[in-house]
Design an enzyme around this catalytic site. Structure first.
Site, PDB file in Angstrom:
ATOM      1  CG  HIS A   1      -1.752   1.116   1.842  1.00 50.86           C
ATOM      2  ND1 HIS A   1      -3.683   1.170   0.614  1.00 50.86           N
ATOM      3  CD2 HIS A   1      -1.338   2.549   1.824  1.00 50.86           C
ATOM      4  CE1 HIS A   1      -3.430   2.137   1.484  1.00 50.86           C
ATOM      5  NE2 HIS A   1      -2.818   3.205   1.906  1.00 50.86           N
ATOM      6  CD  GLU A   2       2.217   3.579   3.502  1.00 50.86           C
ATOM      7  OE1 GLU A   2       2.076   5.149   3.008  1.00 50.86           O
ATOM      8  OE2 GLU A   2       0.908   3.109   4.778  1.00 50.86           O
TER       9      GLU A   2
ATOM     10  CG  HIS B   1       0.428   6.219  -0.425  1.00 53.23           C
ATOM     11  ND1 HIS B   1      -0.434   7.483  -1.198  1.00 53.23           N
ATOM     12  CD2 HIS B   1      -0.097   5.029   0.489  1.00 53.23           C
ATOM     13  CE1 HIS B   1      -1.987   6.502  -0.259  1.00 53.23           C
ATOM     14  NE2 HIS B   1      -1.828   5.840   0.425  1.00 53.23           N
TER      15      HIS B   1
ATOM     16  CD  GLU C   1      -5.928   5.497   0.560  1.00 55.22           C
ATOM     17  OE1 GLU C   1      -4.431   6.391   0.846  1.00 55.22           O
ATOM     18  OE2 GLU C   1      -5.358   4.479   0.892  1.00 55.22           O
TER      19      GLU C   1
END
Ligand code: ZN
Length: 498
Positions: A268-269, A272, A298
């Site tokens: 997830h990160e 980003h 997101e």
């Protein structure tokens, strides 16, 4: 005034110089915040708060100075497209917002939310809503006043929503969410049934932290995260922060009994982080070099975490490396890993929710925030309203407020209007991933063999390199050929969970 600004500089040159000067303050503050969440000893907390308040104050004063308004006005009416025009439009919007709030209001807001945060933490600890309620009353009132200062066309909630997602309207988001709601309830039920024979502890075992970090980094690097220009450290509340061109920090936390929480957290990160690393370096410190919105940010994290990292083909490719790094997995099959990645079960807590149930948590919060701001719902009636809606959405009775309306930190920070950006991110991710699949020939085959470079290049050119030159909805429309549509996310969930 710094070097390089003389009489011959245009107003635009002065704006660029000021914007980059402000970025020196904000990026320094960003590094101090990162340090606070990772390495700073607890004893540093008071002085760190002073440092951050000082730098934030400097940045705010530099941006809200009257000459900035004059420079913006001078540049308006110039070229209507291109980077320069986009920067001027973005500065105008931020400048108006930053100068519309009276100083006393900003001070009052800071005071209220700092008291509210500690009251919320205690209220959640003991699950006593009454301890937080008086603070929330003040926060709702402040948010209404803030909406009035900003101004809005439809309803006050519009002005709050736009703080986090420019161009989004309550009616537009409400419409998308209405399309989603009935189908999400159905998908959630079916997904839970299908997952009934997948135990929650299917992957439980012994996973040393360094081995997890090794595997996480291998996958992040394969996705395209550049470790010469970024790093991963340990924290309590994972986040990503882009500090400078060439310096993007990711963080994660480890559970030595379950590798998947840090693993999917890092994917997830990484999403980003890839966005931050892909922003155009030559525009750093100006709007054209900044991310478009929270929702677009997101979308990048959810795309890599869910669309890439949770698809069954993912583990076919990574199983060997996973077993090598994490020998506990020898006793599990590829199918076990895939099944665990797509396991779904309704629960009380948003941050623990899986992909199939997550958006219902958001829709619930959106509906409640909208009613709180409009006055339709009184703060005193919040727990009852939350619990009734929760049972209606998930078929579960909330047992205590710490598992209900007290679970999230956002409201205590004064942030109403933030939650919808999470689901906007999911919708954008699905729409972008579908479009990438149409335009990249053999994308599925590439992803199944661990080749992510064409997908990343596609995202770079469609999203990352654009910075915030376009509004989020324009960016999505340009990248995919149509406005944001809930259909792609629903199709994705149905294909995976039904
Ligand atoms: Zn995120």
């Amino acid at each position: 005034m710094g070097q390089g600004a003389d009489m011959s500089d245009s107003a635009y040159d002065k704006l660029i110089e000021r914007s980059r000067e402000i970025a020196l303050f904000t990026s320094s503050a960003g590094l101090l915040s990162w340090d606070q969440e990772t390495f700073m000893p607890g004893g540093g907390v008071n002085y760190r708060a002073e440092q951050l308040a000082f730098l934030g104050g400097k940045a705010h004063a530099l941006f809200t100075a009257p000459e900035v308004g004059e420079w913006i006005a001078t540049e308006e009416g110039g070229a209507s497209d291109g980077v320069q025009a986009a920067n001027v439009r973005a500065w105008r919007w931020s400048y108006d917002r930053a100068t519309k709030l009276p100083v006393e209001f900003v001070q009052e807001r800071a005071r209220v939310s700092s008291l509210a945060k500690s009251a919320w933490a205690e209220a959640r600890e003991t699950s006593e809503f009454s301890r937080f309620a008086p603070h929330l009353e003040k926060i709702v009132d402040l948010n209404r006043r803030q909406a009035d200062y900003y101004g809005y066309e439809g309803e006050p909630y519009d002005a709050l929503l736009e703080t986090y997602e420019r161009g989004a309207t309550t009616a537009g988001v409400g419409g998308l969410f209405e399309d989603l709601k009935p189908q999400l309830r159905e998908i959630g039920r079916a997904a839970a049934e299908r997952s009934a024979n997948v135990p929650a502890d299917l992957l439980a075992g012994d996973y040393p932290q360094t081995a997890q970090a090794d595997f996480n980094s291998a996958v992040a690097a394969a996705f395209g995260f550049d470790f010469q220009r970024g790093r991963i450290d340990t924290t309590t509340h994972p986040f990503c922060t882009g500090l400078a061109p060439g310096d993007t920090r990711l963080t994660t936390r480890y559970d030595t009994r379950d590798f998947s929480s840090s693993f999917y957290g890092v994917l997830h990160e990484t999403g980003h982080g890839l966005y931050e690393q892909g922003l155009p370096e030559e525009h750093f410190g100006t709007p054209a070099g900044s991310s478009a919105s929270l929702g677009i940010h997101e979308s990048q994290s959810r795309l890599w975490e869910n669309h890439v990292g949770r698809q069954p083909a993912f583990w076919n490719h990574w199983y060997g490396k996973a077993v090598e790094s994490l020998p506990t997995l020898k006793s599990r099959s590829v199918e076990d890993l895939s099944a665990a990645a797509a396991r779904s079960q309704a629960g009380f807590i948003r941050v623990d929710a899986d992909e199939a149930t997550y958006d219902l948590h958001i829709i619930l919060r959106f509906e409640i925030e909208r009613e709180l701001i409009s006055g339709e719902l009184a703060v005193a009636d919040l727990p009852e309203a939350w619990n009734a809606r929760f049972e209606n959405f998930f078929g579960l009775q909330v047992d205590k407020d710490s598992n209900g309306c007290l679970q999230d930190i956002h409201w205590s920070m004064g942030a109403l209007g933030y939650f919808p950006t999470y689901t906007i991110g999911n919708l954008c991710a699905a729409q972008l991933f579908a479009k990438a699949g149409e335009e990249i020939s053999g994308m599925d085959q590439q992803l199944a063999t661990g080749n992510y470079s064409e997908l990343l290049a596609w995202l770079r050119s469609r999203i990352h390199e654009k910075g915030s030159q376009l509004l989020p909805n324009e960016l999505i429309e340009q990248a995919t050929g149509q406005p944001l549509d809930a259909r792609f996310h629903l199709e994705h969930l149905k294909a995976r969970y039904l």
